[in-house]
Design an enzyme around this catalytic site. Structure first.
Site, PDB file in Angstrom:
ATOM      1  N   CYS A  17     -10.278   0.179   8.337  1.00 59.49           N
ATOM      2  CA  CYS A  17      -9.755   1.455   8.815  1.00 59.49           C
ATOM      3  C   CYS A  17     -10.399   2.646   8.119  1.00 59.49           C
ATOM      4  O   CYS A  17     -10.586   3.705   8.722  1.00 59.49           O
ATOM      5  CB  CYS A  17      -8.239   1.495   8.646  1.00 59.49           C
ATOM      6  N   GLU A  69       0.856  -1.202   0.000  1.00 59.45           N
ATOM      7  CA  GLU A  69       0.000   0.000   0.000  1.00 59.45           C
ATOM      8  C   GLU A  69       0.887   1.245   0.000  1.00 59.45           C
ATOM      9  O   GLU A  69       0.686   2.173   0.787  1.00 59.45           O
ATOM     10  CB  GLU A  69      -0.927  -0.024   1.211  1.00 59.45           C
TER      11      GLU A  69
END
Length: 653
Positions: free
Chosen positions: A414, A318
């Site tokens: 998240c 990521e």
């Protein structure tokens, strides 16, 4: 000594009433936060189970069972509480407050006698605290709980959660630090750094600021903490891979933070780290740390940021990759990363009011962040691509991380609560103070009040900024008061007109990008602004190979895209002539009311023109067809079902 950070108006003095943003604030209050509470309690059948509240109840001794979910699942509850706090700060809600108080009671029971608080290690690995910081997010979870506690205390005056996190922070301070008997470590995912500064501001306890400074300074020090940790564990890893313990750039631990020149590794971790660095720089007067923030800011926004304000070019880790490597179809651009970029920009504005920070904050907010949530408030994007072809997604492994429609929830959830807490606290990002100057960083309608020289001053902003570039400020003051209004000139406008009490005012922006009006202000004073809103043909830097020969359209703060719902399939066949007309028109019934851009375009060969089924031809004749292409704001894509989408479109000479 502090570097005299700019003070942001406390949220309690802000009420948003804005044509564009009020609907999002309403969604967060009425839909998103209640929906997320149900999701955290595993009450949404169509969503992936969270287990987050369940874990806290087990740790609290209320029920029996096993820990489930991600190792950092506690943070989802903390972010939900923080969002709830911001909502309570702007409007009383007895039902929401009761839910939050009940959750806080459970958290109190889950806290261990020595102050430790983490359901994973309490339930699943009680003897392994602080043994795998590279992977297991203990300090990350602590940071989010601290942020929630500070916000909840400010909103309600209740100290229970604040006392819980102070005990936890005291425990952390007993474990980590420069003293010989303490751990010289830091978390793999930054968050504790910025949270401890907030706790310092809320309590005045300097130990919390010093602990935050320790974590910032320790990152990247030698001998390498993650290597030492790994050796102590006998080579054991949590996620069955060595990356988090051995790929130091992944956690920005490859160098001390003041020596880092480029944004590396996991993009969310990077901008959370930078937010904490900026906070520590502000409150300790560390000018070298501030210079490090500026260096990494410049690298991100000038070489590693998407036109939508997204960051993180690849799904592996990521993470950031290299300068100018910005593919649109395999991009990661996690929603949390853009939220973190907003946090970083927000802190840089607190150090030095410069319009470039607010420009980036606005770009990320109006594009990637809002794109991360559907218009029903119940579906979310984790990844934010700039080009989507559903036919390839799911079949080409390079696109496995891409979703063509928003999801109800995620095992690693998240992003949804992060969106909620940002939008719930949006009022705190609009204005900043420095000395006797109030800076308008975002043009979002509503009310703000503060006191200066014993006079209560109310600023009412009426905004048609997002779609029409028009803003009006009305001032009310108990007594005539001298101060400076600093009005940001956004980077997308081609001009601005200003009138003061009906008379033209010179619209000269200083080198920091603000029009400053210094005068004695009285009740009934009125400022009016109108920003030019041209349609820009945006181009990428010549070294961005993915955008070569292509353009993206931008009008106002919005980046636009083509969607299959308006233009049919095979969007890659559309070309925009360089001299073709572009028209912006209001479409009140479309996607909640937007401006669309229509463009003279041509469509290349259709598959039907290749009737012999050949895959390639030599000297094939190109037979374009004139068409009208319709662009919508990027944030609104994927609200009308699955289909192709692209931001960058080929330009025809």
């Amino acid at each position: 000594m502090p570097i005299s950070p700019t003070k942001f108006i406390p949220l309690r003095n802000i009420r948003i009433e804005d044509r564009f943003w009020s609907e999002y604030v309403r969604l967060v209050r009425e839909v998103v936060v209640p929906y997320q509470w149900r999701a955290l309690n595993d009450e949404v059948p169509e969503a992936e189970p969270s287990h987050a509240v369940h874990n806290f109840k087990i740790a609290a001794g209320q029920i029996s069972g096993h820990f489930e979910g991600m190792v950092f699942q506690d943070s989802d509850v903390a972010k939900w509480l923080e969002a709830a706090a911001y909502l309570l700060e702007t409007k009383p809600d007895a039902e929401l407050e009761n839910l939050a108080d009940g959750m806080i009671d459970i958290i109190a029971l889950a806290q261990q006698p020595d102050g430790y608080l983490n359901t994973y290690f309490t339930i699943k690995e009680p003897g392994q605290r602080w043994t795998n910081l590279a992977e297991c997010h203990e300090l990350y979870c602590a940071g989010h709980m601290i942020e929630a506690a500070v916000a909840y205390h400010r909103a309600t005056g209740k100290r229970k959660l604040l006392d819980i996190v102070c005990r936890f922070a005291d425990h952390i301070d007993s474990v980590f630090g420069p003293e010989p008997e303490k751990l010289k470590g830091y978390d793999g995912h930054q968050e504790i750094e910025l949270a401890l500064v907030k706790l310092y501001q809320a309590t005045g306890e300097e130990r919390y600021l010093k602990l935050s400074e320790f974590f910032v300074n320790q990152r990247g020090a030698q001998p390498h903490f993650y290597q030492t940790e790994w050796e102590k564990r006998g080579g054991a890893v949590h996620f069955n891979e060595l990356r988090m313990s051995h790929d130091y750039p992944y956690s920005q631990a490859h160098l001390p933070v003041r020596e880092q020149q480029t944004a590396e590794g996991h993009s969310v971790r990077a901008v959370y780290m930078l937010t904490g660095m900026a906070d520590v720089a502000a409150w300790t007067g560390d000018t070298k740390l501030l210079e490090a923030c500026k260096t990494l800011w410049s690298n991100i926004v000038r070489r590693r940021m998407y036109i939508t304000g997204g960051i993180g070019s690849q799904s592996y880790g990521e993470s950031f990759t290299s300068d100018y490597d910005l593919p649109g179809d395999t991009v990661y651009a996690e929603t949390c990363a853009s939220i973190g970029l907003i946090f970083f920009a927000h802190r840089m504005l607190s150090l030095e009011p410069k319009s470039e920070y607010a420009d980036v904050m606005e770009r990320a907010l109006y594009n990637t962040v809002v794109s991360g949530m559907s218009q029903d408030g119940k579906h979310f994007f984790y990844v934010n691509p700039l080009e989507v072809n559903p036919a390839a997604t799911g079949k080409n492994a390079n696109y496995n991380h891409i979703r063509t429609v928003r999801q109800g929830w995620f095992g690693c959830a998240c992003c949804p609560p992060n969106i909620a807490r940002l939008l719930a606290s949006l009022g705190s990002y609009i204005y900043t103070f420095k000395g006797r100057t109030v800076y308008t960083q975002l043009y979002i309608g509503g009310y703000a009040d503060w006191e200066l020289d014993g006079s209560k001053i109310t600023l009412e902003q009426q905004s048609e900024y997002a779609w029409e570039g028009k803003v009006q400020f009305d001032i009310t003051a108990d007594n005539p008061t001298a101060f400076t209004m600093a009005l940001r000139v956004p980077d997308w406008t081609d001009g601005v007109s200003v009138t003061l009490n009906g008379m033209p005012y010179p619209a000269f922006a200083g080198e920091d990008g603000y029009i400053e009006i210094d005068r004695v202000w009285s009740t009934n004073d009125r400022l009016e602004l109108e920003f030019g809103m041209p349609i820009h043909r945006m181009k990428g830097h010549p070294l961005v190979r993915h955008t070569a020969g292509r353009i993206a359209l931008q009008r106002g703060p919005f980046v636009y895209c083509l969607e299959e719902a308006d233009n049919g399939a095979n969007l890659h066949q559309l070309y925009i002539p360089r001299d073709g007309q572009l028209r912006a028109t209001s479409s009140k019934e479309m996607l909640g009311g937007i401006y669309v851009i229509t463009a003279d375009a041509v469509r290349g060969d259709t598959p039907e023109a290749w009737q012999d089924g050949a895959l390639y031809r030599k000297d094939a004749e190109w037979l374009p067809t004139p068409v009208t292409a319709t662009f919508i704001p990027y944030y609104a894509w994927a609200n009308r079902g699955e289909g192709e989408m692209t931001v960058w479109v080929k330009e025809l000479n």
